[in-house]
Design an enzyme around this catalytic site. Structure first.
Site, PDB file in Angstrom:
ATOM      1  N   ALA A 149     -36.301  85.474  71.413  1.00 12.83           N
ATOM      2  CA  ALA A 149     -36.835  86.529  72.273  1.00 12.83           C
ATOM      3  C   ALA A 149     -36.046  86.587  73.573  1.00 12.83           C
ATOM      4  CB  ALA A 149     -38.316  86.282  72.567  1.00 12.83           C
ATOM      5  N   ASP A 168     -32.555  79.611  75.475  1.00 16.10           N
ATOM      6  CA  ASP A 168     -31.462  80.204  74.699  1.00 16.10           C
ATOM      7  C   ASP A 168     -30.136  79.516  75.000  1.00 16.10           C
ATOM      8  OD1 ASP A 168     -31.578  81.231  77.313  1.00 16.10           O
ATOM      9  OD2 ASP A 168     -30.706  83.151  76.740  1.00 16.10           O
TER      10      ASP A 168
END
Length: 257
Positions: free
Chosen positions: A7, A111
């Site tokens: 996401a 991430d």
């Protein structure tokens, strides 16, 4: 099968990894915008699985990385309802078992740590990951797998949108590399300024990092826009668009073993 959910600020990527073939077999994305995400999850995800003849029960493990906290509960709830299992949410607590180290684990995006984990597993040497996303990031890792630091600038698409939204006459243009660095019209001028300008930015940043830390860095590019700047291909020893997804898979497997 393993399901990775990444996401980001612009998109939520769903990707399926087949353990037998050791390949990413399917990938699709939804817009991150919170007001549309619930309807997209309830409609598009089941439809995608149906069209590709994949049963939710085929998913054995789910790894979830998010840099958008406000959608985390929504996606977790969806996973429980649709797949019948919880997603493993990657956080600073996940890093304790990893062979890579972040000095400030609470401040580095999951991430980016996924990128670091995947690159370290693959190369085991000093490297810089250049991630072309909503933000353009440079993550610097030494020979021990320690994250030395991260540099962040607005991404390509973000820069173009900023011009469009903050000026009266400049249009939003597509990310197409112009033939000339000298703009002949408004659209050409923006494309030349952004794309040739970012070419210089990336080269300059990498050289500055090398000057400060003279290590034999391997330069790795990732992110959805990593192939746009064709003038940078000689700078990158590897372009791996699956780097973040591989990191999600590795971190989840290590923590769920």
């Amino acid at each position: 099968m393993f399901l990775a959910i990444d996401a980001g600020n612009s998109n939520v990527v769903f990707a399926l990894y087949d353990e037998k073939t050791q390949k990413w077999t399917n990938q699709f994305r939804l817009e991150t915008k919170t007001e549309r995400l619930i309807s997209q999850l309830s409609k598009k995800v089941p439809l995608y699985f149906l069209e590709h003849d994949i049963h939710p029960k085929d998913i054995e493990l789910i790894g979830f990385s998010s840099v958008v906290p406000e959608i985390q509960d929504t996606i977790q709830q969806f996973c429980e309802n649709f797949f019948g299992k919880k997603a493993y949410v990657i956080s600073a607590k996940s890093y304790k078992k990893l062979p890579v180290v972040a000095r400030r684990p609470n401040e580095i995006g999951t991430d980016l740590m996924c990128n670091v984990m995947a690159a370290w597993e693959k190369f085991h040497q000093p490297f810089i990951v250049v991630d072309f996303g909503t933000a353009l990031t440079f993550t610097v890792v030494d020979e021990k797998g320690q994250v030395l630091g991260v540099n962040i600038v607005p991404g390509l698409q973000t820069a173009i949108k900023a011009l469009f939204m903050n000026t009266s006459k400049l249009p939003e243009v597509s990310l197409e590399f112009p033939k000339s660095a000298i703009g002949q019209d408004t659209i050409h001028a923006i494309q030349a300024g952004i794309l040739h300008g970012y070419t210089g930015l990336v080269k300059g940043m990498l050289q500055t990092i090398r000057n400060e830390k003279p290590l034999p860095f391997k330069i790795i590019a990732t992110g959805g826009l990593s192939a746009i700047l064709t003038t940078l291909r000689d700078e990158f020893e590897e372009i791996d668009r699956y780097l973040t997804l591989d990191g999600i898979r590795l971190i989840t497997q290590i923590n769920q073993a």
